[in-house]
Write an enzyme that holds these catalytic residues in place. Sequence first.
Site, PDB file in Angstrom:
ATOM      1  CB  CYS A   1      -5.126  -0.675   4.455  1.00  0.00           C
ATOM      2  SG  CYS A   1      -4.701  -0.324   6.180  1.00  0.00           S
TER       3      CYS A   1
ATOM      4  CE  LYS B   1      -8.655   1.446   2.805  1.00  0.00           C
ATOM      5  NZ  LYS B   1      -7.667   1.860   3.828  1.00  0.00           N
TER       6      LYS B   1
ATOM      7  CD  GLU C   1      -2.463   1.301   2.723  1.00  0.00           C
ATOM      8  OE1 GLU C   1      -3.422   2.097   2.853  1.00  0.00           O
ATOM      9  OE2 GLU C   1      -2.058   0.565   3.648  1.00  0.00           O
TER      10      GLU C   1
END
Length: 532
Positions: A401, A345, A283
């Site tokens: 994440c 995301k 990430e």
Amino acid sequence: MTALAERLGRLGGWRRYGLAYLLGALAALGFAPLYLVPVLPVAFTGLCWLLAGSRGRRAAFLVGWWFGLGHFMLSLYWIGFAFVVDIARHGFLLPLPLIGFPAILAIFPGLALLGARMIAPDRRWQPFALAATWTLAELVRAHIFTGFPWNQIGQVWAFSPVMMQVAALSGVYALGFATVWAAAAPAALAGTSDSGSSGRALPVAALLPPVLLGIGIAVFGLVRLDGAEIAAEAEAPRLRIVQANIDQKLKWQADLRARHVERLIELSGRPSERPIDYLVWPETALPYFLDREPALRQLLGRMVGPDRYLLTGTPRFFRDAEGDHYRNSVEVLTGDGEIGATYDKQHLVPFGEYLPFRSLLTTLGLGKIVQGVSGNADFGPGGGDGILRVAGLPPVRALICYEAIFPEMLAGDHDAAWLLNVTNDAWFGHTAGPYQHLAQARFRAVEQGLPMVRAANTGISAFIDSHGRVLSSLGLGEGGVLDGALPPPLAGVTPYRRFGDVIPLVLLLAAAAVAALGARLGRHARPADRRA
């Protein structure tokens, strides 16, 4: 046991709630990385005795709340480490993650104890009722507001692939129900001086049902793992995970960004025993907007080479008629330096990637924790199905994440054949947080019947098979590369992947109904006791 149960039940004031707090903290030791599961019977049996001695619903709720406060303060202490990365800016906020957030989460155990008390006033049924209400409260916690399904009690079994396999049927919830029931069941072996039937101790045989349920879960896991293949097919794509181990305090320093990229390139180019087809970076591995840096793309394209691809986490920026937009993304770079696919995301971290109630909180001097190249501007959520399609690879569902802790992001029909989790747990240092994050990612693999490739900046990176087993990994705080072939998915679709939380919800509601009925029948079972 009866004398001890009555003594605990008679505790009042700070002694009562202080003990509940300590029992909750004790239960937190069951999670990764310690996995001290044997402490759970002590914690939950003691909790049931405190519940049985509660006078009224308010007292029951407060016992659960104090238990939850100790439980979450200890199990989630590591969140505070993110606030000391830039202690000058965020240090004054430390009471929020260390006390405030656990105090909010403690409401759910409080409601679980209240529910168990209302469903089963008969103490003999309270362990079973508590298992149902505790797990229902966890299910609600996973969905309400933005959801936070971290450290659900069934996750204490992440050390055991055998026990994890039931997650393919019902997620982590059936395992959590069985765990609480078995841990709390010894409470019913203690009687009271009450002359009614509800005060009688149950025989040791009362432990048999939860034990049989646990054995059934273990047998299911053994059967499911029997003959399960670990090795990927010989022709499977080969991937290299790069774990650069860059300290979070240094990650976004302007004078060090080029050096961070050089380290990623150096690690990516290390010799390998077999040819590598795909590179995977964590990430926000790139401290630049990749889509706005043509020179950087060309440099990385030369590193990647022809017929190879780089899958990397990177921030993304674009501007349209509505203004400036920032995204936390995974982008696929070809050997020609072109971006072939992008995933933005979807489930963002409140206070980390965006500031809720921004207009109000900014007047109080608050800002989001993650700064980086976006400054204090909020990241925005992406859309779509989250599937990345890369030449030569089966379709992959990307998870950035803590998206990996949300089972509902993966439930339903989709054509993903594997999972990609890129994360940066450097925020939390050498604490329990990264270990707990890995444990939850492994449950997603079991639930979906899909392998996972996990790239973490400071660890723990891993190749995980479709049964949630870690095939290889790079430890926390290590720098290096991890090479491996893409593990195969399981044939067919798991029940949990198809139906999501419908199965555990129905089962838990049924369990709560059984507890309520059993307690009700128990009150009428011995009329002689009532006359006495």
